[in-house]
Design a protein around this motif. Structure first.
Motif, short mmCIF file in Angstrom:
data_model
loop_
_atom_site.label_atom_id
_atom_site.label_comp_id
_atom_site.label_asym_id
_atom_site.label_seq_id
_atom_site.Cartn_x
_atom_site.Cartn_y
_atom_site.Cartn_z
N ASN A 81 36.40 19.87 46.98
CA ASN A 81 36.69 21.01 47.85
C ASN A 81 38.18 21.28 48.06
O ASN A 81 38.55 22.07 48.92
CB ASN A 81 35.97 20.91 49.20
CG ASN A 81 34.47 21.00 49.05
OD1 ASN A 81 33.97 21.77 48.22
ND2 ASN A 81 33.74 20.22 49.80
N ASP A 82 39.07 20.65 47.26
CA ASP A 82 40.46 21.11 47.22
C ASP A 82 40.43 22.56 46.73
O ASP A 82 39.51 22.97 46.02
CB ASP A 82 41.29 20.29 46.22
CG ASP A 82 41.73 18.94 46.76
OD1 ASP A 82 41.55 18.69 47.96
OD2 ASP A 82 42.26 18.14 45.97
N VAL A 83 41.43 23.33 47.08
CA VAL A 83 41.48 24.74 46.67
C VAL A 83 42.64 24.95 45.70
O VAL A 83 43.76 24.52 45.97
CB VAL A 83 41.65 25.66 47.90
CG1 VAL A 83 41.82 27.11 47.47
CG2 VAL A 83 40.47 25.52 48.84
N LEU A 84 42.35 25.58 44.57
CA LEU A 84 43.37 25.95 43.60
C LEU A 84 43.32 27.46 43.42
O LEU A 84 42.28 28.03 43.07
CB LEU A 84 43.11 25.26 42.25
CG LEU A 84 43.99 25.68 41.09
CD1 LEU A 84 45.45 25.40 41.39
CD2 LEU A 84 43.56 24.99 39.82
N LEU A 85 44.44 28.12 43.71
CA LEU A 85 44.55 29.57 43.52
C LEU A 85 45.46 29.79 42.33
O LEU A 85 46.62 29.39 42.34
CB LEU A 85 45.14 30.22 44.78
CG LEU A 85 45.50 31.69 44.67
CD1 LEU A 85 44.26 32.53 44.41
CD2 LEU A 85 46.22 32.15 45.92
N SER A 86 44.93 30.40 41.27
CA SER A 86 45.70 30.66 40.05
C SER A 86 45.88 32.15 39.86
O SER A 86 44.92 32.92 39.95
CB SER A 86 44.98 30.09 38.82
OG SER A 86 44.90 28.70 38.90
N LEU A 87 47.12 32.55 39.59
CA LEU A 87 47.42 33.95 39.30
C LEU A 87 47.92 34.05 37.87
O LEU A 87 48.80 33.28 37.46
CB LEU A 87 48.51 34.47 40.26
CG LEU A 87 48.23 34.31 41.75
CD1 LEU A 87 49.46 34.69 42.55
CD2 LEU A 87 47.04 35.11 42.16
N ALA A 88 47.36 34.97 37.10
CA ALA A 88 47.78 35.16 35.71
C ALA A 88 48.37 36.56 35.57
O ALA A 88 47.78 37.54 36.01
CB ALA A 88 46.58 35.00 34.78
N PHE A 89 49.55 36.63 34.97
CA PHE A 89 50.22 37.89 34.70
C PHE A 89 50.32 38.01 33.18
O PHE A 89 51.04 37.26 32.53
CB PHE A 89 51.61 37.91 35.33
CG PHE A 89 51.59 37.77 36.82
CD1 PHE A 89 51.49 38.88 37.64
CD2 PHE A 89 51.66 36.52 37.41
CE1 PHE A 89 51.47 38.75 39.02
CE2 PHE A 89 51.64 36.37 38.78
CZ PHE A 89 51.54 37.50 39.59
N THR A 90 49.57 38.95 32.61
CA THR A 90 49.50 39.10 31.16
C THR A 90 50.50 40.13 30.67
O THR A 90 50.59 41.22 31.24
CB THR A 90 48.07 39.50 30.75
OG1 THR A 90 47.15 38.55 31.28
CG2 THR A 90 47.92 39.55 29.24
N GLY A 91 51.22 39.78 29.62
CA GLY A 91 52.13 40.73 28.98
C GLY A 91 53.21 41.27 29.91
O GLY A 91 53.59 42.44 29.80
N GLY A 92 53.70 40.44 30.83
CA GLY A 92 54.73 40.89 31.75
C GLY A 92 54.21 41.78 32.86
O GLY A 92 54.97 42.43 33.57
N GLY A 93 52.90 41.79 33.05
CA GLY A 93 52.30 42.63 34.07
C GLY A 93 52.75 42.27 35.48
O GLY A 93 53.24 41.19 35.73
N ASN A 94 52.60 43.22 36.40
CA ASN A 94 52.98 42.97 37.78
C ASN A 94 51.79 42.93 38.71
O ASN A 94 51.94 42.87 39.92
CB ASN A 94 54.01 43.99 38.25
CG ASN A 94 53.51 45.42 38.15
OD1 ASN A 94 52.37 45.65 37.79
ND2 ASN A 94 54.37 46.37 38.44
N ILE A 95 50.58 42.96 38.16
CA ILE A 95 49.36 42.82 38.95
C ILE A 95 48.62 41.58 38.44
O ILE A 95 48.33 41.46 37.26
CB ILE A 95 48.46 44.06 38.82
CG1 ILE A 95 49.20 45.30 39.36
CG2 ILE A 95 47.14 43.85 39.55
CD1 ILE A 95 48.45 46.60 39.17
N ALA A 96 48.35 40.66 39.35
CA ALA A 96 47.69 39.40 38.97
C ALA A 96 46.25 39.64 38.59
O ALA A 96 45.57 40.48 39.15
CB ALA A 96 47.79 38.40 40.11
N GLU A 97 45.79 38.85 37.62
CA GLU A 97 44.38 38.87 37.23
C GLU A 97 43.65 37.75 37.92
O GLU A 97 44.22 36.71 38.16
CB GLU A 97 44.27 38.69 35.72
CG GLU A 97 44.91 39.82 34.96
CD GLU A 97 44.90 39.59 33.45
OE1 GLU A 97 44.25 38.66 32.98
OE2 GLU A 97 45.56 40.37 32.77
#
Length: 71
Positions: free
Chosen positions: A55-71
């Motif tokens: 139950n640890d929490v991992l929040l991952s943000l991916a920015f593809t191709g220099g994007g400015n909105i996280a996937e």
């Protein structure tokens, strides 16, 4: 990180990228067990499952191709 008058813990975090081109990733880990910095500048977690705890929490943000909105 601070506690308010009602005993709630507040955490404020921020992140930045060295470059806004190409793919990049930002991870935030909220661990239940202590995290230590060793004398050799490596991190060590006291979590019982390879440094993690159920139950640890991992929040991952991916920015593809220099994007400015996280996937």
């Amino acid at each position: 990180m601070a506690n308010d008058a009602e005993g709630h813990t507040w955490l404020v975090i921020a992140a930045d990228r060295a470059s806004n081109s190409g793919d990049s990733y930002i991870d935030f880990e909220f661990l239940q067990n202590p995290l230590y910095l060793t004398s050799t500048n490596k991190f060590y977690s006291a979590g019982p499952h390879g440094g993690r705890t159920t139950n640890d929490v991992l929040l991952s943000l991916a920015f593809t191709g220099g994007g400015n909105i996280a996937e």
